[in-house]
Design an enzyme around this catalytic site. Structure first.
Site, short mmCIF file in Angstrom:
data_model
loop_
_atom_site.label_atom_id
_atom_site.label_comp_id
_atom_site.label_asym_id
_atom_site.label_seq_id
_atom_site.Cartn_x
_atom_site.Cartn_y
_atom_site.Cartn_z
N GLY A 266 -2.09 10.66 -15.31
CA GLY A 266 -1.51 9.34 -15.06
C GLY A 266 0.00 9.26 -15.08
N SER A 267 0.59 8.53 -14.14
CA SER A 267 2.03 8.34 -14.12
C SER A 267 2.46 7.63 -12.85
CB SER A 267 2.75 9.69 -14.23
OG SER A 267 4.11 9.47 -14.49
N ILE B 69 7.41 11.03 -12.68
CA ILE B 69 7.66 10.43 -13.99
C ILE B 69 6.38 10.46 -14.82
CG2 ILE B 69 8.44 8.37 -15.22
CD1 ILE B 69 9.82 7.53 -12.60
#
Length: 218
Positions: free
Chosen positions: A185-186, A155
């Site tokens: 980032g995730s 995601i």
């Protein structure tokens, strides 16, 4: 060792930093100011290098275990209704990655890739309740005879602007090996059978390819 997804960005960043060093050295006569700028540029380069690092991981391949697909912190452990593939209740375990974590995605189990789909979407912060439904994401399902089917979902977050997924339907997955990358980032969600034995706790830090997330409940 750096991930192949970062080679181009690392090269461009290195060229820009070197060019800026030369410009600062030539045109800024105030030495303390020049030093501050050079240190800032060097720190930026180090941050990029750190982000795209791809450390070797020693995965003890075991079909009874699900290993963490990424480095990060466990932020969700709950029973949910998974409506894209299973269309039934599953145990969800989510791992959040900060910008300083390794962002390589690894196969959580060995087996056959039976489903792989990309979804374009938004870039809500990764911990937003709707991120797993609204953000850019990929869904992959791997199956083996021992554990059954495990779904993992990459995601995108507010900073992540590109998800890379190498898993294709009918591929052979090997637990702990590289299956993709998320840039900047995730989080990754795992969807597991309800009777699985969860081996992690909320806020626990995990390492991709090494930390055991769950074990089959025999």
């Amino acid at each position: 060792m750096f991930h192949k997804e970062g080679h181009k960005i690392i090269f461009i960043t290195f060229v820009i930093v070197v060019a800026c060093f030369l410009l600062v050295d030539s045109f800024i006569s105030i030495r303390w100011l020049a030093t501050v700028i050079m240190i800032t540029l060097l720190m930026f380069l180090i941050l990029i290098l750190q982000f795209f690092r791809n450390p070797k991981r020693l995965t003890s391949i075991n079909d009874k275990y699900v290993v963490s697909p990424v480095d990060g912190k466990v932020v969700v452990i709950e029973e949910v209704f998974e409506k894209e593939y299973f269309k039934e209740k599953r145990l969800q375990v989510s791992v959040f990655m900060s910008p300083i974590n390794v962002h390589v995605t690894r196969y959580p189990i060995s087996g056959n890739v039976i489903f792989s789909k990309y979804h374009p979407g938004k870039y809500l912060v990764a911990w937003h309740p709707k991120a797993s439904e609204k953000n850019e994401r990929t869904t992959v399902v791997v199956e083996n005879e021992t554990y059954g089917k495990v779904l993992y979902r990459q995601i995108a977050g507010a900073l992540a602007k590109r998800i890379v997924n190498y898993a294709k339907q009918n591929d052979k997955a090997i637990q702990g090996t590289d299956s993709g990358f998320i840039k900047f980032g995730s989080r990754v969600d795992l969807f597991l059978p309800l009777d699985t034995n969860i081996k992690v706790a909320l806020n626990q830090k995990v390492r991709g390819g090494e930390s055991v997330i769950a074990e089959i409940n025999e």
